[in-house]
Design a protein around this motif. Structure first.
Motif, PDB file in Angstrom:
ATOM      1  N   MET A 216      48.995  30.695  39.484  1.00  0.00           N
ATOM      2  CA  MET A 216      47.948  31.004  38.501  1.00  0.00           C
ATOM      3  C   MET A 216      48.571  31.461  37.196  1.00  0.00           C
ATOM      4  SD  MET A 216      44.895  32.847  40.656  1.00  0.00           S
ATOM      5  CE  MET A 216      45.975  34.038  41.450  1.00  0.00           C
ATOM      6  N   GLY A 217      47.876  31.189  36.120  1.00  0.00           N
ATOM      7  CA  GLY A 217      48.359  31.594  34.820  1.00  0.00           C
ATOM      8  C   GLY A 217      48.182  33.075  34.576  1.00  0.00           C
ATOM      9  N   THR A 218      48.902  33.567  33.546  1.00  0.00           N
ATOM     10  CA  THR A 218      48.848  34.999  33.230  1.00  0.00           C
ATOM     11  C   THR A 218      47.433  35.442  32.877  1.00  0.00           C
ATOM     12  OG1 THR A 218      51.127  34.935  32.419  1.00  0.00           O
ATOM     13  CG2 THR A 218      49.771  36.798  31.711  1.00  0.00           C
ATOM     14  N   SER A 219      46.751  34.660  32.074  1.00  0.00           N
ATOM     15  CA  SER A 219      45.392  35.041  31.668  1.00  0.00           C
ATOM     16  C   SER A 219      44.439  35.073  32.857  1.00  0.00           C
ATOM     17  CB  SER A 219      44.879  34.068  30.598  1.00  0.00           C
ATOM     18  OG  SER A 219      44.841  32.748  31.108  1.00  0.00           O
ATOM     19  N   THR A 220      44.644  34.160  33.813  1.00  0.00           N
ATOM     20  CA  THR A 220      43.790  34.142  35.005  1.00  0.00           C
ATOM     21  C   THR A 220      44.021  35.395  35.847  1.00  0.00           C
ATOM     22  OG1 THR A 220      43.844  31.730  35.076  1.00  0.00           O
ATOM     23  CG2 THR A 220      43.186  32.874  37.096  1.00  0.00           C
ATOM     24  N   ILE A 221      45.286  35.746  36.037  1.00  0.00           N
ATOM     25  CA  ILE A 221      45.608  36.951  36.808  1.00  0.00           C
ATOM     26  C   ILE A 221      45.063  38.190  36.110  1.00  0.00           C
ATOM     27  CG2 ILE A 221      47.496  38.415  37.632  1.00  0.00           C
ATOM     28  CD1 ILE A 221      49.150  35.849  37.987  1.00  0.00           C
TER      29      ILE A 221
END
Length: 267
Positions: free
Chosen positions: A1-6
Motif C-alpha cells: 500500500m502507498g504511504t497516503s493510503t496507510i
C-alpha cells in the motif's frame, strides 16, 4: 500500500478508537468519582482535598506548513501540548490536546475547556470540606500543579523555592508527592505508544483502557522523576494565596495525621 493510503487508515483507525472509547474510558467525572479521586490522593500522597495532578507534555511533531514559530517550544523542537489532569491510578481524567508548543502551561490552561469548566462550576466538583482532623474552615477541592501554572482558587502550586521556612518546605514536599502522578502517567504513556499528532487522542483512551484492565506492577514501579525546579511565576490573587496558606498550616499542625515527615534533604 502507498504511504497516503496507510496514513489514511491510521487516521481513520485513531478517530474510531477515540469516538468509540471516549465515553466509557474518558468520561467526565461525577461528584462521587471526584471524591474517589480525592481519597486516592489522600491515601497515596497524603494530600487532602486533591482531585488531580495537572501538567503539560510536549508531543514532538513536524513543523506544520506556514506555522512560523508557534509550534517551536523552549526545548528547541516543534510540538503540540497534551495538557492532562491525572488521578493516582495514572489515568487521565481530563485532557486538552493540540495547544501550540510555544505557549506556556499557564496560558494553555487558561485557554482550555478545563479552566472554563472550573470557572463556571460545570464539573460537579464536591463542595468544600474540612481537612482531615482539622477544626479550620472547609477547604475547596483543588488541582495541584508545578511552578508553570498560576495560583488560583482551583489550582494549588508550590511556594517559590527561595527563603522557605519549615512550614512552606513541608507544603512543597507534600504537593510534589501529589504532582508526581501526572509525570509518571506521561512516562507510562510514552513507553507504550509512539505518539504523533493524529494519534494522541487514541493513545490517551488506550492508555486509560490499559490502566483499567491490564496495568502491571512493572509500570507502577517506574522511578518518579524529580520535581521541576524552574523559576517561580507570580503568586496569583490574595485569596488563592490564603487558600494555599490554609493547606500549609494543615500540613504543619496535623503532622500526626501522617506516618512520616518530610526529609531534611528535600530541596
Amino acid at each position: 500500500m502507498g504511504t497516503s493510503t496507510i496514513a489514511g487508515i491510521v487516521q481513520a483507525t485513531c478517530a474510531t478508537i477515540w469516538l468509540r472509547l471516549r465515553a466509557s474510558i474518558l468520561p467526565q467525572p461525577t461528584r462521587q468519582q471526584w471524591l474517589q479521586i480525592a481519597h486516592g490522593f489522600l491515601d497515596g500522597a497524603q494530600f487532602p482535598n486533591c482531585i488531580g495532578a495537572l501538567d503539560g507534555k510536549h508531543i514532538r511533531v513536524k513543523k506544520p506548513p506556514n506555522s512560523g514559530s508557534r509550534f517551536y517550544n523552549y526545548k528547541q523542537y516543534f510540538s503540540v501540548v497534551l495538557l492532562a489532569l491525572v488521578d493516582t491510578n495514572y489515568r487521565f481524567v481530563i485532557v486538552d490536546i493540540g495547544a501550540y508548543g510555544s505557549s506556556a502551561d499557564a496560558r494553555i490552561f487558561r485557554a482550555s475547556r478545563m479552566s472554563r469548566w472550573l470557572e463556571r462550576n460545570q464539573l460537579d466538583i464536591p463542595q468544600p470540606a474540612p481537612l482531615p482532623g482539622s477544626a479550620g474552615p472547609p477547604a475547596p477541592f483543588v488541582i495541584v500543579g508545578d511552578e508553570g501554572f498560576a495560583l488560583s482558587p482551583h489550582l494549588m502550586r508550590l511556594f517559590p523555592r527561595r527563603g522557605l521556612d519549615d512550614k512552606k518546605h513541608n507544603f512543597n514536599y507534600r504537593l510534589s508527592r501529589a504532582r508526581r502522578f501526572v509525570e509518571c502517567a506521561f512516562m507510562i504513556l510514552s513507553s507504550k505508544w509512539r505518539v504523533f499528532l493524529s494519534a494522541i487522542q487514541a493513545c490517551v483512551v488506550l492508555h486509560n483502557f490499559i490502566r483499567m484492565y491490564e496495568a502491571t506492577q512493572d509500570e507502577d514501579a517506574l522511578a518518579f522523576p524529580a520535581p521541576d525546579q524552574g523559576e517561580p511565576s507570580q503568586l496569583g490573587r490574595a485569596g488563592s494565596a490564603g487558600l494555599r496558606e490554609l493547606f500549609c498550616d494543615f500540613f504543619c499542625l496535623a503532622s500526626w495525621f501522617f506516618s512520616f515527615s518530610f526529609p531534611a534533604s528535600f530541596p
